[in-house]
Design an enzyme around this catalytic site. Sequence first.
Site, mmCIF file in Angstrom:
data_model
loop_
_atom_site.group_PDB
_atom_site.id
_atom_site.type_symbol
_atom_site.label_atom_id
_atom_site.label_comp_id
_atom_site.label_asym_id
_atom_site.label_seq_id
_atom_site.Cartn_x
_atom_site.Cartn_y
_atom_site.Cartn_z
ATOM 1 C CB SER A 95 -0.960 -0.043 1.195
ATOM 2 O OG SER A 95 -1.963 0.926 1.082
ATOM 3 C CG ASP A 217 -7.271 -2.808 -3.633
ATOM 4 O OD1 ASP A 217 -7.882 -2.224 -2.718
ATOM 5 O OD2 ASP A 217 -6.027 -2.914 -3.648
ATOM 6 C CG HIS A 245 -5.599 -2.153 0.031
ATOM 7 N ND1 HIS A 245 -5.197 -1.756 -1.233
ATOM 8 C CD2 HIS A 245 -4.858 -1.409 0.911
ATOM 9 C CE1 HIS A 245 -4.272 -0.809 -1.126
ATOM 10 N NE2 HIS A 245 -4.044 -0.588 0.157
#
Length: 267
Positions: A95, A217, A245
């Site tokens: 991320s 996602d 995610h």
Amino acid sequence: MDIDRRNNVTVTGNPQGPTVVLAHGFGCDQNMWRLTVPALAEKYRVVMFDYVGSGRSDLSAFSEARYSSLDGYARDVVEVCEALDLRDAVFVGHSVSAMIGVLAADLAPERIGALVMVAPSPRYIDDEDYRGGFTAPDIDELLTSLESNYLGWSAAMAPVIMGNAERPELGEELKNSFCATDPDMARVFARTTFLSDSRDDLKSVRVPTLVLECTQDAIAPREVGAFVHRAIPGSTLITLDATGHCPHLSAPEATNEAITGFLAGLR
């Protein structure tokens, strides 16, 4: 400064192997990589750490001035690499850490020799012909909710971020991770994360790069993965058979296979 203590640095795996650094995302800690470590430990030296404000890091080292930009987190990464005297390490960032890795590789190119970006997003807010997945009012609402009731926000958002509604234990784990983070420090990291724009930084990448995206996602839609792939010359894009995610938790086998395949190709 004791970097090991500040960032709760953990070193495991094969001490003679190439080094892989695993970096967690917002609201998480190094424990989120527990399903990845066994796939790497035989061949690779594995380094993990917690960003200041997360996990078992030294909370007294937190500085709002330093951590109000991704550069502050990138400097932490470089300092961890320097403390361990890492050379040509592979940085695996989940991320927001994917973008922190880009900055760290630019700051210390001798330390980081390749990047793996797991569900990356260089900008979360839509902008003209760029789709980040959120409007500016969306992000304002998200941050207002987080700042006014962090525990309530965590309970509501963790299942959305994790996806995989048929496996509620995954969302519960992410919620617990969020709730274990100091709310004031989480507020700073959240603003730094969701208001960042690292699109131009992608142009600086000069190392082999693997971009991993999921089929669905809510935080980083597939348009984002395609954008990152286009922006980094020579990068490899793999769409995992995974939703949510956090594919390293929801689909560890597919994630690990993609990472180890990329690592093998670096030799």
